[in-house]
Design a protein around this motif. Structure first.
Motif, PDB file in Angstrom:
ATOM      1  N   GLN A 110       0.727  -1.181  -0.027  1.00  0.00           N
ATOM      2  CA  GLN A 110       0.113   0.179   0.088  1.00  0.00           C
ATOM      3  C   GLN A 110       0.821   1.229   0.133  1.00  0.00           C
ATOM      4  N   LYS A 111       1.912   1.431   0.730  1.00  0.00           N
ATOM      5  CA  LYS A 111       2.854   2.437   0.714  1.00  0.00           C
ATOM      6  C   LYS A 111       3.517   2.428  -0.600  1.00  0.00           C
ATOM      7  N   GLN A 114       0.939   3.929  -3.096  1.00  0.00           N
ATOM      8  CA  GLN A 114       0.877   5.492  -2.632  1.00  0.00           C
ATOM      9  C   GLN A 114       2.038   6.300  -3.052  1.00  0.00           C
ATOM     10  N   GLU A 115       3.224   5.806  -2.814  1.00  0.00           N
ATOM     11  CA  GLU A 115       4.375   6.443  -3.498  1.00  0.00           C
ATOM     12  C   GLU A 115       4.520   6.661  -4.895  1.00  0.00           C
ATOM     13  N   ASP A 117       2.102   6.436  -6.982  1.00  0.00           N
ATOM     14  CA  ASP A 117       1.026   7.461  -7.477  1.00  0.00           C
ATOM     15  C   ASP A 117       1.406   8.832  -7.180  1.00  0.00           C
ATOM     16  N   LYS A 118       2.032   9.095  -5.934  1.00  0.00           N
ATOM     17  CA  LYS A 118       2.702  10.468  -6.136  1.00  0.00           C
ATOM     18  C   LYS A 118       3.582  10.837  -6.912  1.00  0.00           C
TER      19      LYS A 118
END
Length: 177
Positions: A110-111, A114-115, A117-118
């Motif tokens: 998940q991390k 998110q990274e 995507d960022k």
């Protein structure tokens, strides 16, 4: 003696008028709708599709691990009655340890998602910012505001909106690559 100050006053008014004319004509305020640029930019769509594929694959790995763990748990529940106390304790510890590992892996994934995507979003924004900067220089704009719907530009005449022109050029530049 009176003619000199009058002459200076008239000269000052003329110079001020010319200065105001050039200041006004050279400082046209324009803006772009940042959300429309991000949504309409071809690279955003490609990057989003690639990201979704990667995220789906990673989530599929987690689902597979969870499915295997649940099968082991069901098998444990079935054979529970035939196991000794020591074997029960060992199996419970093993299942608990596997669940902790899966939870840790899930958090890491998940991390990572998110990274990623960022990172993709920042790359798209950097492309847009670089293009808008060059567009502004090439077209003689001193400033181009970015409207994002958050209240930073509450009203602007539609003739001041460069979004469509910039989006067209941005996509044309991306399609060349």
């Amino acid at each position: 003696m009176r003619k000199v100050p009058l002459f200076l006053a008239v000269f000052a008014v003329v110079v001020s008028g010319v200065a105001l004319y050039f200041a006004h004509s050279g400082s046209e305020l324009v803006y772009v709708d940042v959300n429309k640029l991000i949504e309409g930019y071809s690279r955003t769509k490609v990057a989003k599709a690639d990201f979704e594929k990667k995220a789906t694959l990673l989530k599929g790995n987690i689902d597979s691990l969870l499915g295997n763990w649940q099968k082991e748990l069901q098998a444990y529940e079935k054979e529970r009655g035939s196991l000794s106390a020591n074997e029960l304790k060992l199996k419970q510890e093993l299942l608990s340890h596997k669940q902790e590992q899966i939870n840790g892996y899930q958090e890491a994934i998940q991390k990572q998602i998110q990274e990623e995507d960022k990172k993709i979003t920042q790359t798209v924004i950097n492309d847009i910012n670089d293009y808008v900067k060059e567009y502004g220089k090439d077209n003689g704009y001193k400033i181009i505001f970015g409207a994002s719907g958050g209240g930073n530009i509450m009203y602007a005449d539609e003739s001041s909106d460069l979004t469509t022109a910039i989006l067209k050029g941005l996509n044309a530049e991306y399609d060349k690559k």
